[in-house]
Write an enzyme that holds these catalytic residues in place. Sequence first.
Site, PDB file in Angstrom:
ATOM      1  N   GLU A 183     -12.566  -4.351  -4.394  1.00 50.82           N
ATOM      2  CA  GLU A 183     -12.971  -2.952  -4.143  1.00 50.82           C
ATOM      3  C   GLU A 183     -12.214  -1.972  -5.046  1.00 50.82           C
ATOM      4  OE1 GLU A 183     -12.308  -5.107  -1.649  1.00 50.82           O
ATOM      5  OE2 GLU A 183     -14.289  -5.231  -0.700  1.00 50.82           O
ATOM      6  N   ASN A 184     -11.045  -2.371  -5.545  1.00 50.01           N
ATOM      7  CA  ASN A 184     -10.257  -1.464  -6.394  1.00 50.01           C
ATOM      8  C   ASN A 184     -10.931  -1.185  -7.753  1.00 50.01           C
ATOM      9  OD1 ASN A 184      -7.073  -2.764  -5.184  1.00 50.01           O
ATOM     10  ND2 ASN A 184      -8.152  -0.921  -4.535  1.00 50.01           N
ATOM     11  N   ARG A 211      -0.456   8.839 -10.029  1.00 48.27           N
ATOM     12  CA  ARG A 211      -0.544   7.594  -9.254  1.00 48.27           C
ATOM     13  C   ARG A 211       0.099   6.406  -9.978  1.00 48.27           C
ATOM     14  NH1 ARG A 211      -3.922   7.424  -5.018  1.00 48.27           N
ATOM     15  NH2 ARG A 211      -4.205   5.208  -5.368  1.00 48.27           N
ATOM     16  N   ASP A 247       0.834  -1.212   0.000  1.00 44.56           N
ATOM     17  CA  ASP A 247       0.000   0.000   0.000  1.00 44.56           C
ATOM     18  C   ASP A 247       0.866   1.259   0.000  1.00 44.56           C
ATOM     19  OD1 ASP A 247      -2.363   1.384  -0.039  1.00 44.56           O
ATOM     20  OD2 ASP A 247      -2.761   1.196   2.100  1.00 44.56           O
ATOM     21  N   TRP A 268       2.942   7.960  -2.401  1.00 41.21           N
ATOM     22  CA  TRP A 268       4.380   8.058  -2.708  1.00 41.21           C
ATOM     23  C   TRP A 268       4.575   8.892  -3.978  1.00 41.21           C
ATOM     24  CZ3 TRP A 268       7.373   6.476  -6.884  1.00 41.21           C
ATOM     25  CH2 TRP A 268       8.768   6.400  -6.659  1.00 41.21           C
TER      26      TRP A 268
HETATM   27  C1  IPE Z   1      -5.559  -2.740  -0.309  1.00 39.74           C
HETATM   28  O1  IPE Z   1      -5.156  -1.431  -0.503  1.00 39.74           O
HETATM   29  C2  IPE Z   1      -5.594  -3.470  -1.614  1.00 39.74           C
HETATM   30  C3  IPE Z   1      -4.298  -3.687  -2.245  1.00 39.74           C
HETATM   31  C4  IPE Z   1      -3.138  -3.436  -1.713  1.00 39.74           C
HETATM   32  C5  IPE Z   1      -4.356  -4.285  -3.554  1.00 39.74           C
HETATM   33  P1  IPE Z   1      -6.227  -0.252  -0.682  1.00 39.74           P
HETATM   34  O2  IPE Z   1      -5.458   1.018  -0.781  1.00 39.74           O
HETATM   35  O3  IPE Z   1      -7.162  -0.544  -1.789  1.00 39.74           O
HETATM   36  O4  IPE Z   1      -7.025  -0.346   0.696  1.00 39.74           O
HETATM   37  P2  IPE Z   1      -7.869   0.743   1.500  1.00 39.74           P
HETATM   38  O5  IPE Z   1      -8.919   1.239   0.566  1.00 39.74           O
HETATM   39  O6  IPE Z   1      -6.941   1.823   1.915  1.00 39.74           O
HETATM   40  O7  IPE Z   1      -8.419  -0.002   2.673  1.00 39.74           O
HETATM   41  C1  IPE Z   2      -1.504   0.151  -3.384  1.00 40.97           C
HETATM   42  O1  IPE Z   2      -1.250   1.514  -3.416  1.00 40.97           O
HETATM   43  C2  IPE Z   2      -1.703  -0.449  -4.752  1.00 40.97           C
HETATM   44  C3  IPE Z   2      -3.094  -0.861  -5.056  1.00 40.97           C
HETATM   45  C4  IPE Z   2      -4.098  -0.830  -4.234  1.00 40.97           C
HETATM   46  C5  IPE Z   2      -3.348  -1.341  -6.402  1.00 40.97           C
HETATM   47  P1  IPE Z   2      -2.433   2.560  -3.492  1.00 40.97           P
HETATM   48  O2  IPE Z   2      -2.776   2.792  -4.916  1.00 40.97           O
HETATM   49  O3  IPE Z   2      -3.567   2.129  -2.638  1.00 40.97           O
HETATM   50  O4  IPE Z   2      -1.757   3.872  -2.885  1.00 40.97           O
HETATM   51  P2  IPE Z   2      -2.386   4.862  -1.808  1.00 40.97           P
HETATM   52  O5  IPE Z   2      -2.848   4.039  -0.655  1.00 40.97           O
HETATM   53  O6  IPE Z   2      -3.534   5.549  -2.492  1.00 40.97           O
HETATM   54  O7  IPE Z   2      -1.287   5.791  -1.468  1.00 40.97           O
HETATM   55 MG    MG Z   3      -4.039   2.372  -0.705  1.00 45.07          MG
END
Ligand code: IPE
Ligand code: IPE
Ligand code: MG
Length: 245
Positions: A67-68, A33, A20, A25
């Site tokens: 959820e992504n 992103r 995460d 970052w």
């Molecule tokens: C969890 O990270 C899912 C992955 C790392 C693929 P998210 O960034 O989606 O989780 P939340 O929404 O902060 O809980």
């Molecule tokens: C984790 O990083 C990767 C995935 C969930 C695919 P994020 O994309 O959630 O990065 P933040 O949490 O928004 O910084």
């Molecule tokens: Mg995240």
Amino acid sequence: MAVNSLDPRRIPRHVAIIMDGNGRWAKAQGENRLFGHVSGVDSVRETLKCARELGVEFLTMYAFSTENWGRPQSEIDGLMQLLVASIHSEIPALCEKKVRLLTIGDIQQLPKDCVESLQEAALKTSKNYEITLVLALNYSSRDEIIRTCNRLAEKVKKGMLIPGEIRQHDIESELDTAHIPDPELLIRTSGEHRISNFLLWQLAYAEMHFTKVFWPDFRGEHFIAAIADYQSRERRFGKTSEQLI
Ligand code: IPE
Ligand code: IPE
Ligand code: MG
């Protein structure tokens, strides 16, 4: 943290990671992103190398949750393209380093080219034995449990299972992680302290390690620090300290 500070007899067999912080970052350096996700691939490679050298047998990485799908379409498309490109470029290295690739999650719902590259990589690496890399894709634990319940219901219908006699083993053998031992250690990067629908059943007795490091900055030294933290814990499994001696 040096490797020789670890106890080689107490390396976890299975480590699961919630990768995460890619977006934050990237934002911190004025980038978009997707730049964070692309940079995160180096962290996956480095972590896999370190885990393999330490003798970890299974490394599970949460790469895309159910959820992504709620993210902006441009980010989803970028992640899927990155997945296909990374799988293709990494297959030779996975074969050379004897890494077996598996997936958990409902991968049939991913774009066709992703499904095909994952199936190709799984097939080409299926005989590898040094370490198993498990990618969690279109995965969430509740979705996995729902799919498992439906399969169990089918077994009951066919008379292969009897209501009232369903045991832990019957459930485990229908989860996506059948044949994979439960993780002893969960690592989550980026300073968040939550599970985000990951391996709810399998993490029942895992040790949790949270680090503020954003995933693209995560390297072998952070992985080793997480294992050292794990080795400092007393795992009691409901018993008392005295019973463990
Ligand atoms: C969890 O990270 C899912 C992955 C790392 C693929 P998210 O960034 O989606 O989780 P939340 O929404 O902060 O809980
Ligand atoms: C984790 O990083 C990767 C995935 C969930 C695919 P994020 O994309 O959630 O990065 P933040 O949490 O928004 O910084
Ligand atoms: Mg995240």
